[in-house]
Motif scaffolding. Structure first.
Motif, short mmCIF file in Angstrom:
data_model
loop_
_atom_site.label_atom_id
_atom_site.label_comp_id
_atom_site.label_asym_id
_atom_site.label_seq_id
_atom_site.Cartn_x
_atom_site.Cartn_y
_atom_site.Cartn_z
N ILE A 1 -58.25 -23.25 15.60
CA ILE A 1 -57.57 -22.17 14.86
C ILE A 1 -56.73 -21.36 15.84
O ILE A 1 -56.72 -20.14 15.83
CB ILE A 1 -58.57 -21.28 14.07
CG1 ILE A 1 -59.75 -20.85 14.96
CG2 ILE A 1 -59.07 -22.01 12.84
CD1 ILE A 1 -60.65 -19.81 14.31
N ASN B 1 -52.68 -21.45 17.74
CA ASN B 1 -51.32 -21.23 17.19
C ASN B 1 -51.07 -22.07 15.95
O ASN B 1 -50.69 -21.56 14.90
CB ASN B 1 -50.26 -21.63 18.23
CG ASN B 1 -50.26 -20.69 19.40
OD1 ASN B 1 -50.44 -19.50 19.23
ND2 ASN B 1 -50.10 -21.24 20.59
N VAL B 2 -51.27 -23.38 16.08
CA VAL B 2 -50.91 -24.29 14.99
C VAL B 2 -51.95 -24.21 13.86
O VAL B 2 -51.59 -24.09 12.68
CB VAL B 2 -50.80 -25.76 15.51
CG1 VAL B 2 -50.49 -26.71 14.37
CG2 VAL B 2 -49.71 -25.85 16.58
N SER C 1 -63.55 -23.96 19.54
CA SER C 1 -64.29 -24.93 20.36
C SER C 1 -65.79 -24.72 20.29
O SER C 1 -66.55 -25.66 20.54
CB SER C 1 -63.81 -24.87 21.81
OG SER C 1 -64.01 -23.58 22.32
N VAL D 1 -56.42 -29.93 15.24
CA VAL D 1 -55.33 -29.12 15.81
C VAL D 1 -55.84 -28.44 17.08
O VAL D 1 -55.56 -27.27 17.34
CB VAL D 1 -54.71 -28.11 14.80
CG1 VAL D 1 -53.56 -28.73 14.06
CG2 VAL D 1 -55.72 -27.60 13.79
N THR D 2 -56.63 -29.21 17.83
CA THR D 2 -57.06 -28.79 19.15
C THR D 2 -56.10 -29.45 20.15
O THR D 2 -55.29 -30.29 19.77
CB THR D 2 -58.49 -29.29 19.47
OG1 THR D 2 -58.42 -30.68 19.79
CG2 THR D 2 -59.42 -29.11 18.29
N GLY E 1 -43.10 -25.41 18.34
CA GLY E 1 -43.27 -24.14 17.62
C GLY E 1 -44.36 -24.28 16.57
O GLY E 1 -44.50 -25.33 15.94
N THR F 1 -44.63 -27.13 13.52
CA THR F 1 -45.71 -28.09 13.76
C THR F 1 -46.73 -28.03 12.62
O THR F 1 -47.15 -29.06 12.09
CB THR F 1 -46.39 -27.82 15.11
OG1 THR F 1 -45.37 -27.79 16.12
CG2 THR F 1 -47.39 -28.90 15.47
#
Ligand SMILES: NC(=O)c1ccc[n+]([C@@H]2O[C@H](COP(=O)([O-])OP(=O)(O)OC[C@H]3O[C@@H](n4cnc5c(N)ncnc54)[C@H](OP(=O)(O)O)[C@@H]3O)[C@@H](O)[C@H]2O)c1
Length: 360
Positions: A11, A13-14, A45, A91-92, A336, A340
């Protein structure tokens, strides 16, 4: 109506942008397309927030109610709430998270990933993962691995699968390196000032040598090559690193910053040795016929599509049997969080559409 359930891993930026994009369009998707997207789990994480479906207050809920977790807890939660269409969203930027893909697939999850790691490990792993997906009838989508939100992977896959021979792909794959060479080539600022400007705008990795080393471009190039049937490994990519030996990883980041003026004479020489009306571009180039993958600094005519590149745009020139002297060109923001996340969202909708058809 079709319901899909997402477990969103990451959780940052993207990931956070993606969650907000989904929340904003959720009710419209339900009424107009009969698609109900629910998000029962979000994680960073170390912590996860479990629910039936997160609300608009997800950040506060995560802050107050998240708890330590492992992937088995998430699988149990999905079983407990009786999920039919489970999708794990990676999205890690984690190397280690990939180890969970197999467990997730075996427990009924499709995978959508912005994380490049799984596609750039050994070719053996690449094949093994696809075999496991086939055996479990699961899908793996990763459009944002190359060119962020630009439709590169899908385009190349479609060309390849429809029998169109892709002969060459050439382009500027990195938003940060696009910006650096667009600015440096057009203006009169020394290289270190342009680099510092890119760093302070957040366009590069915290250590800009990660960008300048060419490794990120090499990973993207490898992903495209494998999409076209190559069995190449990351080591096979010939990389012209832009970090001179005396400033490489053995030098601390602070020392690199203090000494980055040493880059000026190198790139000034490159600039002045060009033909007239030419500009420098750091490109990835895939020669499909000879299976040659290269990342290098080149001099391009200013008037060419690559030469006209602006800002931090990425550009991909795809040369095929039919698009030969005039390549198929895809260009636009190559990085960005918004673009993304929108690309990941596109993968979710693409997969949802196939699930809707299967359920019909
Ligand atoms: N930003 C872009 O323009 C762009 C473009 C294309 C592709 N991508 C890719 O998108 C991915 C995400 O980028 P980002 O900019 O959002 O990164 P980011 O801001 O650093 O966020 C990463 C998130 O992943 C979490 N995470 C790390 N290791 C994890 C693990 N083992 N299990 C679960 N969660 C874990 C982090 O949690 P902690 O906070 O606890 O560490 C954090 O929430 C990366 O793979 C990146 O390469 C990004």
């Amino acid at each position: 109506m079709t319901t899909i359930h997402l477990a969103i891993f990451g959780i940052g930026n993207v990931g956070s942008t993606l969650i907000n994009q989904i929340q904003n369009i959720k009710s419209k998707l339900l009424t107009e397309q009969g698609l109900d997207i629910q998000i029962p789990v979000i994680t960073n994480s170390t912590l996860a927030f479990f629910s039936n479906d997160i609300s608009g207050q997800w950040e506060v809920d995560f802050e107050n109610f998240s708890e330590p977790y492992n992937v088995e807890d998430i699988i149990r939660h999905f079983k407990a709430i009786n999920v039919e269409n489970a999708i794990a969203i990676d999205v890690t930027a984690s190397q280690s998270f990939i180890a969970h893909y197999e467990t997730l697939i075996e427990n009924g999850f499709h995978i959508i990933s912005a994380n490049k790691v799984a596609n750039t490990l050994s070719f053996n792993y690449y094949k093994k993962l696809r075999k496991l997906l086939d055996e479990n009838n699961k899908t793996f989508l990763y459009e944002t691995n190359v060119g962020a939100g630009l439709p590169i992977i899908e385009t190349i896959k479609n060309l390849h699968q429809s029998g169109e021979k892709v002969e060459k792909i050439k382009g500027v794959f990195s938003g940060s390196l696009s910006y650096i060479f667009n600015q440096f080539s057009e203006g009169s600022l020394p290289f270190d000032q342009v680099l510092n400007d890119a760093v302070s705008q957040g366009l590069t990795e915290p250590d800009p040598r990660e960008d300048l080393s060419g490794k990120d471009v090499a990973r993207k190039l490898l992903i495209l090559a494998r999409e076209l049937g190559s069995d190449a490994e990351l080591n096979d990519v010939k990389i012209e690193s832009l970090v001179p030996k005396q400033l490489n990883g053995a030098t601390t980041l602070q020392e690199f910053k203090q000494r980055s003026h040493e880059l000026n004479s190198i790139f000034e020489a490159n600039k002045s040795q060009q033909k007239e009306a030419s500009v420098l571009r750091y490109v990835g180039q895939l020669d499909v016929l000879n299976n040659v993958l290269e990342v290098k600094l080149i001099s391009e005519p200013k008037a060419s599509p690559l030469g006209q590149l602006k800002g931090s745009d990425a550009i991909f020139e795809i040369y095929t049997e039919s698009y030969n002297s005039q390549p198929l060109v895809i260009q636009g923001a190559g990085a960005g969080a918004q673009v993304t996340a929108r690309g990941v969202f596109g993968d979710i909708l693409r997969l949802s559409n196939t699930l809707i058809k299967k359920n019909a």
